[in-house]
Design a protein around this motif. Structure first.
Motif, short mmCIF file in Angstrom:
data_model
loop_
_atom_site.label_atom_id
_atom_site.label_comp_id
_atom_site.label_asym_id
_atom_site.label_seq_id
_atom_site.Cartn_x
_atom_site.Cartn_y
_atom_site.Cartn_z
N TYR A 116 0.85 -1.18 0.00
CA TYR A 116 0.00 0.00 0.00
C TYR A 116 0.90 1.24 0.00
O TYR A 116 1.68 1.45 0.94
N ALA A 158 -2.99 2.77 4.38
CA ALA A 158 -4.20 2.93 3.57
C ALA A 158 -5.44 3.12 4.44
O ALA A 158 -6.38 3.81 4.03
N THR A 190 0.88 5.37 -0.16
CA THR A 190 0.03 6.55 0.02
C THR A 190 0.91 7.77 0.28
O THR A 190 2.10 7.64 0.58
#
Length: 476
Positions: free
Chosen positions: A129, A460, A131
């Motif tokens: 993930y 996330a 971000t």
């Protein structure tokens, strides 16, 4: 021909590139190179890496990489004979999340064995993930949106850490280093599986491996979890069992009987981080849930209070004020102005900052089926929230409770350090629960603080879920 199956789960909400590919042993693609898009929320799929039996000198691999500054490249190789993996993901406890200046990256892998009867997936699981930075997501959101800044803290949705102190194995190592304690711990852990006959000798030989597989729900330390956006901590302070008290005399996070991070260490990490991040608020739920022996392991109210005050003095964090259930209707802005940024929402029986909760967790969570978790989440109602201080939507599945004996036998037979039953469900649950939250939390009350605890904290949950829900819940 032999094969190894991989399931992959990727999230990329950053301005950077997240790419992945997989190669068979002969060099052909098992997964052609992909660049993970920002939509849909989760890019998920499967691939099959193959090996010709005569090509034992070569290996297949699965790779993902980013073009962040600095870039990160993870390539996991698969042995064609054993199908075991090797590379940066081969040891779950050595896969720390990456915190960059303007991005966060969390990732992990489950190395599936060949054991039958465990109920776990037979496919390896990989997730990554990527971000933007989540270190100050509350302050960033509040600065951009007056509705958030002026809303009561009860309107926020908080990414959470289930069994937050289990990442720390230092106490386990101390016990394993003492012969008498090692023997007593082996017998205590073996008692979990007594119905399968005497596994004591085998468990003793692989005790730490069994403990990691059965009791570790987090792999990042508290400071990293906070940087990933986590703002709610399920921490369970208690004493160790009597046979270990001379070696471990303090309060520790207790998972049934396994000691994790010290209570003082946890408070130190949280207060130190809050001092460095003045726009953020953290909520802590102290409880003794799941303790093997409440009569000897539960802490006293005075122990919790005195040790907290001691740490507050030593960290120089006396300026940070404590929030309680009575402060949940105070606006985010006023809480930050008054520096009331550490909330205790504790189990009422601890008699220290008590709070009542309404939660989704029940015995059905002992599953590997995401639909079971969705059913539990879907059963939550506004009427159930009435009269409670906060709501807890538990996102993790407790796969160790399903087919317990076969799971531990699989751990004893495994040569992998990435075969945790708890990790086996992490990405597949996220793939189902995260979209569910975006679609269904609107059916619950906006004035009841929402905690979202999960195993293996990731960025996330803050960047793609909790911040979105908070903005929705704080809106007109």
């Amino acid at each position: 021909m032999v094969k190894k199956n991989f399931d992959y789960y990727f999230i990329n909400s950053s301005p950077y590139t997240l790419e992945a590919q997989a190669e068979n042993a002969d060099g052909s693609y098992a997964l052609s190179p992909i660049s993970v898009p920002s939509t849909p929320l989760i890019t998920a799929g499967s691939c099959e890496i193959t090996f010709e039996t005569h090509l034992t000198h070569s290996s297949g691999d699965f790779q993902f990489r980013t073009d962040t500054l600095p870039p990160h490249d993870f390539r996991e190789s698969i042995n064609p004979l054993t199908k075991a993996t090797s590379g940066p993901l081969e040891d779950m406890m050595q896969t720390p999340s990456v915190i960059g200046s303007d991005f966060s990256l969390s990732y992990g892998m489950f190395d599936a064995g060949s054991e039958s009867g465990t109920g776990l997936t037979g496919n390896d699981q990989i997730y990554a993930y990527l971000t933007p930075s989540q270190q100050n997501w509350m302050g960033t959101l509040a600065a951009a949106h007056p509705d958030v800044r002026n809303a009561p803290f009860a309107s926020f949705a908080l990414p959470g850490a289930h069994d937050a102190g289990t990442f720390d194995l230092a106490q386990v190592d101390k016990l394993l280093g003492d012969a008498a304690a090692h023997k007593a711990l082996t017998e205590a852990v073996s008692s979990w599986f007594s119905e399968a006959g005497d596994l004591t000798e085998w468990i003793g030989r692989m005790l730490k491996h069994v403990i990691v597989g059965e009791a570790v729900t987090q792999k990042d330390n508290v400071s990293t979890m906070l940087d990933l956006g986590c703002r709610y901590f399920d921490f369970r302070p208690g004493h160790v069992l009597a046979p270990f008290r001379s070696i471990l005399p303090d309060l520790y996070h207790i998972h049934t009987l396994i000691p994790g991070q010290t209570y003082k260490g946890f408070i130190t990490d949280v207060l130190t981080w809050l001092l460095a991040n003045p726009t953020e608020i953290v909520a802590v739920h102290l409880s003794t849930s799941g303790f093997l022996e409440h009569s000897t392991m539960d802490p006293t109210t005075e122990e919790l209070k005195s040790q907290f005050m001691e740490v507050q003095q030593t960290t120089g964090a006396t300026s940070i004020q404590i929030g309680s259930a009575a402060d949940l209707q105070t606006s985010y802005s006023d809480l930050v102005k008054s520096n009331r940024r550490l909330f205790f929402l504790n189990q009422p029986s601890l008699n220290w900052f008590p709070a009542t909760s309404y939660g989704s967790y029940n015995s059905s969570y002992e599953t590997t089926d995401p639909q079971v978790i969705l059913n539990a989440l879907g059963a939550m109602t506004e009427s159930g929230q009435s009269g409670k201080d906060f709501t807890v939507l538990s996102l993790q599945a407790t796969a160790t409770g399903q087919n317990k004996i076969n799971n531990v036998i699989a751990l004893l037979r495994s040569f992998s350090k990435a075969d945790s039953p708890l990790m086996s469900t992490k990405p597949m649950m996220d793939c189902n629960t995260y979209p569910w939250l975006l679609d269904n939390v609107c059916n619950l009350r906006n004035d009841n603080l929402l905690a979202l605890p999960n195993d293996f904290v990731d960025n996330a949950l803050a960047g793609s879920i909790a911040s979105v829900l908070t903005l929705q819940r704080c809106g007109p």
